[in-house]
Scaffold this motif. Structure first.
Motif, short mmCIF file in Angstrom:
data_model
loop_
_atom_site.label_atom_id
_atom_site.label_comp_id
_atom_site.label_asym_id
_atom_site.label_seq_id
_atom_site.Cartn_x
_atom_site.Cartn_y
_atom_site.Cartn_z
N LEU B 53 0.84 -1.21 0.00
CA LEU B 53 0.00 0.00 0.00
C LEU B 53 0.87 1.25 0.00
N GLU B 54 2.07 1.18 0.58
CA GLU B 54 2.98 2.34 0.59
C GLU B 54 3.33 2.74 -0.84
N GLU B 55 3.68 1.76 -1.66
CA GLU B 55 3.98 2.06 -3.07
C GLU B 55 2.76 2.65 -3.76
N ALA B 56 1.60 2.08 -3.49
CA ALA B 56 0.38 2.57 -4.13
C ALA B 56 0.15 4.04 -3.77
N ARG B 57 0.42 4.38 -2.50
CA ARG B 57 0.21 5.75 -2.03
C ARG B 57 1.16 6.73 -2.73
N VAL B 58 2.41 6.29 -2.94
CA VAL B 58 3.38 7.14 -3.64
C VAL B 58 2.89 7.42 -5.06
N PHE B 64 -1.42 9.24 -10.14
CA PHE B 64 -2.00 8.04 -10.74
C PHE B 64 -3.35 7.71 -10.10
N MET B 65 -4.19 7.06 -10.88
CA MET B 65 -5.41 6.46 -10.34
C MET B 65 -4.99 5.16 -9.63
N VAL B 66 -5.55 4.93 -8.43
CA VAL B 66 -5.15 3.77 -7.64
C VAL B 66 -6.36 2.90 -7.27
N ALA B 67 -6.22 1.60 -7.54
CA ALA B 67 -7.20 0.61 -7.06
C ALA B 67 -6.48 -0.24 -6.02
N ALA B 68 -7.10 -0.40 -4.85
CA ALA B 68 -6.43 -1.18 -3.81
C ALA B 68 -7.43 -1.82 -2.88
N GLU B 69 -6.96 -2.89 -2.23
CA GLU B 69 -7.82 -3.64 -1.32
C GLU B 69 -6.93 -4.43 -0.37
N PRO B 75 -8.57 0.90 1.02
CA PRO B 75 -7.93 1.92 1.87
C PRO B 75 -8.46 3.31 1.49
N ASP B 76 -8.47 4.23 2.46
CA ASP B 76 -9.03 5.57 2.23
C ASP B 76 -8.44 6.30 1.02
N PHE B 77 -7.13 6.19 0.86
CA PHE B 77 -6.49 7.01 -0.19
C PHE B 77 -6.75 6.50 -1.61
N ALA B 78 -7.22 5.27 -1.72
CA ALA B 78 -7.40 4.68 -3.06
C ALA B 78 -8.63 5.24 -3.75
#
Lengths: 241, 241
Positions: B53-58, B64-69, B75-78
């Motif tokens: 998730l740290e990489e996704a947040r960066v 970038f558009m982020v999809a995460a789970e 997660p809130d930031f996604a």
């Protein structure tokens, strides 16, 4: 309700633990657990599993009878290999036999610090199921596989045992591995030898000329005995009492 | 003859390699590989899988558009979670999307140094099978499982794909894992949703209210696309050419 879990390969063992108290059922159909059932049913007093051939050799030098196998081949110093038929002679009755195989005793090493380890094979299916129904423990089945690979014969046996336990109404399953094992058993049960003809390890034994024991291996309830491992020695469950 | 191997869980991946050259087929039916198929079929330009998730947040901070789970929760930031439906909106067309999930992208990490990684799901079964028939490589299917556990839906899909490849006459199977996957598919194929109703992970999604996408997930060939991962980015196979 008692829980049934199935570890399809040794690598999944530590992930698969149900809550305490549980008993491990060790499965190595070709051939260790089948052979141990044959041995104890034929009057062998105890089996002492050892992980390495070096340990087996030390026991041999101290006068023990040794059964051993690596890659299907009996080492020179051993008295016998690991065919079930080796354990069904008059010479072994009443003896303690040191035993080391490629997979079975390796898997035994993995679980030897558990309090009790029951051994399962088609030849003791019903006796083992009844004994497991009679004790107040969850059941964790450990399929030995072959050098870390998934194998069909151990999985199908896990399914057969799970199916019998479920039928008692005292057990439940939750994991996908248990469902898969039962479903594979449902496909195999009406022609076990035929279904398992495609199994890799059966083919390996055939190439080595070690497939004489297959019909015996897949004869359900041929040896109604419950082998139990406790503190490094395997005896009939009733002989611990 | 090209060889098919199946790693039933990530822990078996390194043991299961066929001889070179082979291509990995990554399978995470619930839900990563299904969602990536939906995304690329809906016009998403590329998916960038990241393990943490740290990489996704960066990436998010860089626009970038982020999809995460994680554990089924966004997660809130996604920008979005990992339901296939999130990837089927007009907003995502033409975009590059950074993607991180509990299992799918973890499994992707395991194989990211392989030259090419194809992604498989029921929604792209036939397209993927035809593409695999057209290339001169052995096939190693990697089932993502769930936190290291065996799961039914990934295994049944591996069986479906193996069955299609075998029917072409250009592939062979030798391992018990492949046989088991095909046999489970044979039990499931006539009522896939019904058969997989017992799968643990489906029940987990139901509890989280994330089961809206199940019917889509089990719709064979809903998204005829071949997602291919190469050097850390996933695009349609034809977009690499």
């Amino acid at each position: 309700m008692k829980r049934i879990e199935v570890a399809l390969v040794p690598q999944l063992y530590s992930l698969s633990h149900p809550r305490e108290p549980f008993i491990v059922v060790l499965i190595d159909i070709l051939r260790a657990t089948t052979s141990v059932c044959a041995a104890l049913h034929n009057g062998v007093r105890a089996i002492i599993p050892v992980a390495t051939l070096e340990e087996a050799r030390v026991y041999k030098e101290r006068g023990f009878m040794v059964a051993a196998e690596r890659e299907g081949i009996k080492p020179d110093f051993a008295d016998m290999g690991n065919s079930a038929f080796n354990f069904m002679t008059p010479q072994v009755v009443g003896r303690e036999i040191v035993y080391s195989t490629t997979n079975g005793t390796q898997a035994f090493e993995l679980v030897k610090n558990e309090a009790d380890i029951a051994l399962g094979a088609f030849v003791n299916l019903s006796a083992l199921a009844e004994w497991l129904m009679s004790i107040d423990k969850h059941v964790l089945m450990l399929c030995s596989g072959w050098k870390g690979h998934f194998n069909l014969e151990d999985t199908v046996f896990a399914g057969a045992l799970a199916d019998k336990l479920l039928a008692s109404g005292r057990f439940e399953i939750k994991s996908d591995a248990s469902h898969a094992a039962i479903d594979l058993w449902s496909l195999a049960r009406n022609d076990l030898m035929g279904y398992l003809a495609k199994a890799e390890h059966r083919e390996r034994l055939r190439r080595l000329g070690l497939d004489d024991v297959l019909e015996f291996t897949f004869t359900i309830d041929a040896c109604p005995v419950v082998p139990l491992g406790r503190k490094g020695i395997i005896k009939r469950a009733e002989d611990f009492e």
